[in-house]
Design a protein around this motif. Structure first.
Motif, PDB file in Angstrom:
ATOM      1  N   LYS A   1      -2.184  -0.406   8.499  1.00  0.00           N
ATOM      2  CA  LYS A   1      -3.379   0.389   8.781  1.00  0.00           C
ATOM      3  C   LYS A   1      -3.064   1.885   8.782  1.00  0.00           C
ATOM      4  CE  LYS A   1      -6.936   1.116  12.317  1.00  0.00           C
ATOM      5  NZ  LYS A   1      -7.447   0.687  13.653  1.00  0.00           N
ATOM      6  N   ASP A   2      -1.929   2.254   9.373  1.00  0.00           N
ATOM      7  CA  ASP A   2      -1.637   3.664   9.630  1.00  0.00           C
ATOM      8  C   ASP A   2      -1.159   4.416   8.394  1.00  0.00           C
ATOM      9  OD1 ASP A   2      -0.911   5.783  11.924  1.00  0.00           O
ATOM     10  OD2 ASP A   2       0.777   5.705  10.514  1.00  0.00           O
ATOM     11  N   PHE A   3      -0.272   3.817   7.604  1.00  0.00           N
ATOM     12  CA  PHE A   3       0.367   4.579   6.523  1.00  0.00           C
ATOM     13  C   PHE A   3      -0.653   5.092   5.496  1.00  0.00           C
ATOM     14  CE2 PHE A   3       2.890   5.698   2.925  1.00  0.00           C
ATOM     15  CZ  PHE A   3       4.096   6.150   3.451  1.00  0.00           C
ATOM     16  N   PRO A   4      -1.497   4.228   4.940  1.00  0.00           N
ATOM     17  CA  PRO A   4      -2.477   4.756   3.969  1.00  0.00           C
ATOM     18  C   PRO A   4      -3.462   5.740   4.605  1.00  0.00           C
ATOM     19  CG  PRO A   4      -2.278   2.355   3.814  1.00  0.00           C
ATOM     20  CD  PRO A   4      -1.584   2.768   5.074  1.00  0.00           C
ATOM     21  N   LEU A   5      -3.780   5.518   5.867  1.00  0.00           N
ATOM     22  CA  LEU A   5      -4.736   6.396   6.553  1.00  0.00           C
ATOM     23  C   LEU A   5      -4.191   7.810   6.688  1.00  0.00           C
ATOM     24  CD1 LEU A   5      -7.517   6.377   8.000  1.00  0.00           C
ATOM     25  CD2 LEU A   5      -6.261   5.925  10.126  1.00  0.00           C
ATOM     26  N   ARG A   6      -2.903   7.920   7.001  1.00  0.00           N
ATOM     27  CA  ARG A   6      -2.297   9.234   7.228  1.00  0.00           C
ATOM     28  C   ARG A   6      -1.852   9.908   5.939  1.00  0.00           C
ATOM     29  NH1 ARG A   6      -0.634  11.390  11.634  1.00  0.00           N
ATOM     30  NH2 ARG A   6       1.267  12.171  10.669  1.00  0.00           N
TER      31      ARG A   6
ATOM     32  N   ALA B   1      11.535 -10.607   7.298  1.00  0.00           N
ATOM     33  CA  ALA B   1      10.127 -10.746   7.682  1.00  0.00           C
ATOM     34  C   ALA B   1       9.319  -9.460   7.491  1.00  0.00           C
ATOM     35  CB  ALA B   1      10.037 -11.215   9.133  1.00  0.00           C
ATOM     36  N   ILE B   2       9.769  -8.354   8.086  1.00  0.00           N
ATOM     37  CA  ILE B   2       8.969  -7.130   8.049  1.00  0.00           C
ATOM     38  C   ILE B   2       8.875  -6.589   6.621  1.00  0.00           C
ATOM     39  CG2 ILE B   2       8.754  -4.769   8.878  1.00  0.00           C
ATOM     40  CD1 ILE B   2      10.275  -5.598  11.391  1.00  0.00           C
ATOM     41  N   GLY B   3      10.020  -6.428   5.983  1.00  0.00           N
ATOM     42  CA  GLY B   3      10.032  -5.862   4.642  1.00  0.00           C
ATOM     43  C   GLY B   3       9.246  -6.689   3.638  1.00  0.00           C
ATOM     44  N   LEU B   4       9.335  -8.007   3.730  1.00  0.00           N
ATOM     45  CA  LEU B   4       8.625  -8.863   2.786  1.00  0.00           C
ATOM     46  C   LEU B   4       7.123  -8.888   3.068  1.00  0.00           C
ATOM     47  CD1 LEU B   4      11.196 -11.784   2.473  1.00  0.00           C
ATOM     48  CD2 LEU B   4      10.551 -10.134   0.707  1.00  0.00           C
ATOM     49  N   ALA B   5       6.744  -8.833   4.345  1.00  0.00           N
ATOM     50  CA  ALA B   5       5.317  -8.757   4.661  1.00  0.00           C
ATOM     51  C   ALA B   5       4.716  -7.458   4.132  1.00  0.00           C
ATOM     52  CB  ALA B   5       5.107  -8.867   6.172  1.00  0.00           C
ATOM     53  N   LEU B   6       5.465  -6.365   4.234  1.00  0.00           N
ATOM     54  CA  LEU B   6       4.997  -5.082   3.703  1.00  0.00           C
ATOM     55  C   LEU B   6       4.959  -5.105   2.178  1.00  0.00           C
ATOM     56  CD1 LEU B   6       6.935  -2.671   6.100  1.00  0.00           C
ATOM     57  CD2 LEU B   6       4.473  -3.146   6.133  1.00  0.00           C
ATOM     58  N   ALA B   7       5.997  -5.660   1.559  1.00  0.00           N
ATOM     59  CA  ALA B   7       6.037  -5.742   0.096  1.00  0.00           C
ATOM     60  C   ALA B   7       4.930  -6.633  -0.444  1.00  0.00           C
ATOM     61  CB  ALA B   7       7.395  -6.270  -0.356  1.00  0.00           C
ATOM     62  N   ASN B   8       4.560  -7.638   0.310  1.00  0.00           N
ATOM     63  CA  ASN B   8       3.485  -8.536  -0.098  1.00  0.00           C
ATOM     64  C   ASN B   8       2.142  -7.805  -0.139  1.00  0.00           C
ATOM     65  OD1 ASN B   8       2.525 -11.349  -0.624  1.00  0.00           O
ATOM     66  ND2 ASN B   8       1.427 -11.029   1.294  1.00  0.00           N
ATOM     67  N   HIS B   9       2.012  -6.773   0.705  1.00  0.00           N
ATOM     68  CA  HIS B   9       0.761  -5.995   0.746  1.00  0.00           C
ATOM     69  C   HIS B   9       0.848  -4.766  -0.168  1.00  0.00           C
ATOM     70  CE1 HIS B   9      -2.980  -4.530   2.606  1.00  0.00           C
ATOM     71  NE2 HIS B   9      -2.434  -3.332   2.482  1.00  0.00           N
ATOM     72  N   PHE B  10       1.935  -4.008  -0.046  1.00  0.00           N
ATOM     73  CA  PHE B  10       2.142  -2.835  -0.895  1.00  0.00           C
ATOM     74  C   PHE B  10       2.840  -3.311  -2.177  1.00  0.00           C
ATOM     75  CE2 PHE B  10       2.526  -0.577   3.393  1.00  0.00           C
ATOM     76  CZ  PHE B  10       1.228  -0.067   3.350  1.00  0.00           C
TER      77      PHE B  10
ATOM     78  N   LYS C   1      -3.380   9.783   2.776  1.00  0.00           N
ATOM     79  CA  LYS C   1      -4.430   9.895   1.759  1.00  0.00           C
ATOM     80  C   LYS C   1      -4.504   8.678   0.852  1.00  0.00           C
ATOM     81  CE  LYS C   1      -3.960  14.936   1.774  1.00  0.00           C
ATOM     82  NZ  LYS C   1      -3.703  16.167   0.982  1.00  0.00           N
ATOM     83  N   GLY C   2      -4.381   7.505   1.447  1.00  0.00           N
ATOM     84  CA  GLY C   2      -4.521   6.270   0.706  1.00  0.00           C
ATOM     85  C   GLY C   2      -3.285   5.830  -0.050  1.00  0.00           C
ATOM     86  N   ARG C   3      -2.221   6.619   0.015  1.00  0.00           N
ATOM     87  CA  ARG C   3      -1.010   6.276  -0.728  1.00  0.00           C
ATOM     88  C   ARG C   3      -0.242   5.169  -0.035  1.00  0.00           C
ATOM     89  NH1 ARG C   3       1.151  12.396  -1.356  1.00  0.00           N
ATOM     90  NH2 ARG C   3       0.632  12.272   0.860  1.00  0.00           N
ATOM     91  N   ALA C   4       0.430   4.366  -0.822  1.00  0.00           N
ATOM     92  CA  ALA C   4       1.363   3.365  -0.303  1.00  0.00           C
ATOM     93  C   ALA C   4       2.774   3.936  -0.383  1.00  0.00           C
ATOM     94  CB  ALA C   4       1.275   2.079  -1.127  1.00  0.00           C
ATOM     95  N   PRO C   5       3.682   3.466   0.449  1.00  0.00           N
ATOM     96  CA  PRO C   5       5.069   3.953   0.354  1.00  0.00           C
ATOM     97  C   PRO C   5       5.712   3.515  -0.952  1.00  0.00           C
ATOM     98  CG  PRO C   5       4.908   2.093   1.878  1.00  0.00           C
ATOM     99  CD  PRO C   5       3.506   2.471   1.517  1.00  0.00           C
ATOM    100  N   ARG C   6       6.413   4.439  -1.581  1.00  0.00           N
ATOM    101  CA  ARG C   6       7.133   4.083  -2.809  1.00  0.00           C
ATOM    102  C   ARG C   6       8.367   3.255  -2.486  1.00  0.00           C
ATOM    103  NH1 ARG C   6       8.401   9.975  -4.539  1.00  0.00           N
ATOM    104  NH2 ARG C   6       8.861   9.872  -2.321  1.00  0.00           N
ATOM    105  N   SER C   7       9.043   3.639  -1.401  1.00  0.00           N
ATOM    106  CA  SER C   7      10.297   2.963  -1.041  1.00  0.00           C
ATOM    107  C   SER C   7      10.332   2.726   0.468  1.00  0.00           C
ATOM    108  CB  SER C   7      11.500   3.802  -1.477  1.00  0.00           C
ATOM    109  OG  SER C   7      11.408   5.108  -0.927  1.00  0.00           O
ATOM    110  N   ILE C   8      10.774   1.536   0.825  1.00  0.00           N
ATOM    111  CA  ILE C   8      10.804   1.097   2.224  1.00  0.00           C
ATOM    112  C   ILE C   8      12.219   0.662   2.565  1.00  0.00           C
ATOM    113  CG2 ILE C   8       9.896  -0.599   3.867  1.00  0.00           C
ATOM    114  CD1 ILE C   8       7.436  -0.876   2.011  1.00  0.00           C
TER     115      ILE C   8
END
Length: 344
Positions: free
Chosen positions: A155-160, A178-187, A162-169
């Protein structure tokens, strides 16, 4: 009524590794408990209703003070039947359990009740956020609170930004991934670097990445066994827009008070945060500038012990990024914090 264990037991031969094998049903266990009766004594073709066996298991777990007795029984039986827990609840009244399934279920129940082995390890996989992870001892089992951390980031990252997703995590202390794959599944265009000291965790993360991200998993991930204190990004130009960690944060003195499922089965290195629980967190904060590199915007998210907010206030100068805020978990405890390069 007849106990669950009264459905299966007598007639044993010694098997390798100090186990005992029932000569009738071929089940292997560690001891010949007096309440064990062999399921084969009821006849090879005998069946038991799912409702009945769940009720018996729930009673046995309750009497042994096993946490979440009904839930444990449901997950274990669903695993034996090869269906989801939801399917079990829908079909339960119509399901009949054969002898082989019954004996396998009772074997798992024994390990849950006597050894306090976590359900996640017994069934071999577990749902986390929108993905299903393979689970294997002793890799840390992801908790519901960590799902909250993922929700906050999504919720927070794109909101802060300007809608961008992180290029690298960067997922520090990735465990099962768990965390990285859940994020990669969305971004879906993000690349993720997973870091953990444990070879067991690294192997499991690789298997989960293959399952969840598909054939191109290696194009989007870098999985590294190593220590955050000495970790070097793969190239001098690498910078991470999003750094996230559920680090070891439990004070050493508190470890022995944890549930037997945790103390006896999960990796202590993934739990023990040192005297005040902040050992690894201090290292992460001190490395933040190196890890963020030249990224024009970057965030660090941490899951913490509720005792840490006050301590963090005294060490914010360690971090190159200003501290932004704390968030509470669903129990009302201060559990998550974020440092951002562009904090207001």
């Amino acid at each position: 009524g007849l106990s669950l264990w009264g459905m299966i037991g007598v007639g044993w031969v010694t098997a390798p590794s100090g186990l005992f094998r029932c000569v009738r049903c071929d089940i292997l266990i560690r001891d010949r408990g007096r309440r064990w009766r062999c399921g084969k004594s009821e006849g090879d073709g005998s069946t038991t209703s799912a409702v009945e066996i769940l009720s018996r298991a729930t009673v046995e777990f309750s009497e042994a003070h096993t946490p979440e007795p009904r839930l444990s029984a449901e997950y274990l039986l669903a695993s034996v039947l090869g269906i989801s827990r939801r399917e079990l609840l829908v079909q339960g009244g119509r399901l009949e359990i054969d002898r082989r399934q019954r004996n396998r279920f009772i074997e798992l129940c024994l390990r849950r009740r006597r050894d306090r082995e976590p359900v996640q390890y017994l069934v071999g996989d577990w749902d986390f956020h929108a993905i299903t992870l393979l689970m294997r001892k002793p890799v840390l089992i992801p908790r519901p609170e960590t799902e909250e951390l993922v929700d906050l980031i999504l919720k927070d990252f794109p909101l802060r930004h300007k809608g961008r997703a992180p290029r690298s995590i960067l997922d520090i202390g990735c465990g099962s991934g768990a965390i990285g794959l859940a994020l990669a599944n969305h971004f879906t265009n993000s690349c993720v670097t997973f870091l953990d000291l444990s070879p067991d965790a690294i192997q499991l993360t690789r298997q989960n990445a293959t399952r969840i991200l598909g054939p191109s998993w290696h194009e989007r991930t870098l999985i590294v066994q190593g220590d955050i204190a000495t970790f070097k990004p793969p190239s001098t130009s690498t910078s991470f827009d999003l750094i996230v960690s559920n680090p070891p944060y439990i004070p050493t003195v508190d470890l022995e008070a944890l549930a037997p499922e945790v103390v006896m089965h999960e990796d202590r290195l993934a739990l023990d945060g040192g005297k005040d629980g902040m050992d690894v967190i201090r290292i992460i904060l001190s490395r933040l500038s190196d890890l963020a590199g030249s990224s024009p915007f970057s965030d660090l998210w941490l899951e913490l012990d509720p005792s840490h907010p006050i301590l963090l206030g005294n060490m914010s100068t360690l971090a190159s990024h200003p501290f932004r805020t704390f968030y509470n978990d669903f129990s009302g405890h201060s559990r998550f914090c974020v440092f951002s390069s562009d904090s207001d």
